[in-house]
Motif scaffolding. Structure first.
Motif, mmCIF file in Angstrom:
data_model
loop_
_atom_site.group_PDB
_atom_site.id
_atom_site.type_symbol
_atom_site.label_atom_id
_atom_site.label_comp_id
_atom_site.label_asym_id
_atom_site.label_seq_id
_atom_site.Cartn_x
_atom_site.Cartn_y
_atom_site.Cartn_z
ATOM 1 N N GLY A 1 -12.257 108.637 -19.108
ATOM 2 C CA GLY A 1 -11.133 109.347 -18.480
ATOM 3 C C GLY A 1 -9.883 109.318 -19.325
ATOM 4 O O GLY A 1 -9.785 110.004 -20.336
ATOM 5 N N SER A 2 -8.920 108.494 -18.897
ATOM 6 C CA SER A 2 -7.681 108.365 -19.668
ATOM 7 C C SER A 2 -7.204 106.937 -19.604
ATOM 8 O O SER A 2 -7.577 106.172 -18.702
ATOM 9 C CB SER A 2 -6.595 109.296 -19.121
ATOM 10 N N LYS B 1 -10.248 99.204 -16.384
ATOM 11 C CA LYS B 1 -10.554 98.805 -17.760
ATOM 12 C C LYS B 1 -10.094 99.879 -18.740
ATOM 13 O O LYS B 1 -10.889 100.648 -19.225
ATOM 14 C CB LYS B 1 -12.048 98.575 -17.923
ATOM 15 N N MET B 2 -8.828 99.927 -19.037
ATOM 16 C CA MET B 2 -8.326 100.949 -19.956
ATOM 17 C C MET B 2 -8.745 100.690 -21.392
ATOM 18 O O MET B 2 -8.744 101.602 -22.201
ATOM 19 C CB MET B 2 -6.809 101.056 -19.863
ATOM 20 N N TYR C 1 -5.625 107.844 -24.719
ATOM 21 C CA TYR C 1 -6.761 108.758 -24.824
ATOM 22 C C TYR C 1 -6.935 109.579 -23.552
ATOM 23 O O TYR C 1 -6.512 109.176 -22.471
ATOM 24 C CB TYR C 1 -8.054 107.990 -25.133
ATOM 25 N N LEU C 2 -7.560 110.731 -23.725
ATOM 26 C CA LEU C 2 -7.986 111.593 -22.631
ATOM 27 C C LEU C 2 -9.325 112.176 -23.049
ATOM 28 O O LEU C 2 -9.418 112.852 -24.080
ATOM 29 C CB LEU C 2 -6.976 112.716 -22.359
ATOM 30 N N SER C 3 -10.349 111.878 -22.271
ATOM 31 C CA SER C 3 -11.698 112.276 -22.650
ATOM 32 C C SER C 3 -12.284 113.252 -21.650
ATOM 33 O O SER C 3 -12.181 113.051 -20.444
ATOM 34 C CB SER C 3 -12.593 111.033 -22.719
#
Length: 164
Positions: free
Chosen positions: A109-110, A94-95, A122-124
């Protein structure tokens, strides 16, 4: 097709009442907006703010605008996000976000997804260490972003927190 209108904010720290009061005000005066992206620590940093967050998560309060967040750590994050991860609606890859409640999505995550024609990547979190599940990203997340970078096209938004 009209360009999407997006609001951005930094650290929320669990102050959702304050955030959504401001969002409603801005939406009335300069909107309508299509979404809110929260880039920063979304969850409270103190236990006394957890009830406010849980009002939204449990449906006692409503999120007024489609909202996406990264910054998946702080007080209550493991409890809330563990439940979100186990929800059958959130199973699989699920991006475009795990649904926390109506209008609220966690970008874990990403990833990369398209929102109203805009490419959002994104990168979290911080680099994974000691097996901590929330608030971290893994080498797989980095490899995923590298694969996206090799795809043709432009990334319109790159959301990252904390800064490197």
């Amino acid at each position: 097709m009209a360009s999407p209108r997006i609001l951005l904010c930094g650290d929320v720290l669990g102050r959702l009442n304050q955030l959504f009061k401001r969002v409603n005000s801005v939406n009335k005066s300069a909107g309508p907006f299509d979404a809110l992206f929260c880039v920063g620590q979304f969850f409270p940093d103190e236990p006394d703010r957890l009830d406010e967050l849980m009002d939204y998560v449990e449906g006692r309060a409503q999120v007024p605008l489609l909202t996406y967040f990264i910054g998946d750590y702080g007080v209550g994050a493991p409890k809330v996000l563990s439940a979100v991860s186990r929800n059958s609606a959130n199973q699989g890859f699920k991006m475009d976000g795990f649904k926390v409640c109506d209008n609220l999505f966690w970008l874990k995550g990403s990833g990369k997804f398209t929102f109203h024609g805009l490419s959002v990547a994104y990168l979290s979190g911080r680099q994974l260490s000691n097996g901590q599940q929330f608030g971290t990203y893994s080498q797989i997340d980095i490899d995923t972003l590298r694969a996206f970078a090799e795809e043709p096209g432009i990334v319109d938004f790159f959301l990252r927190y904390p800064l490197l």
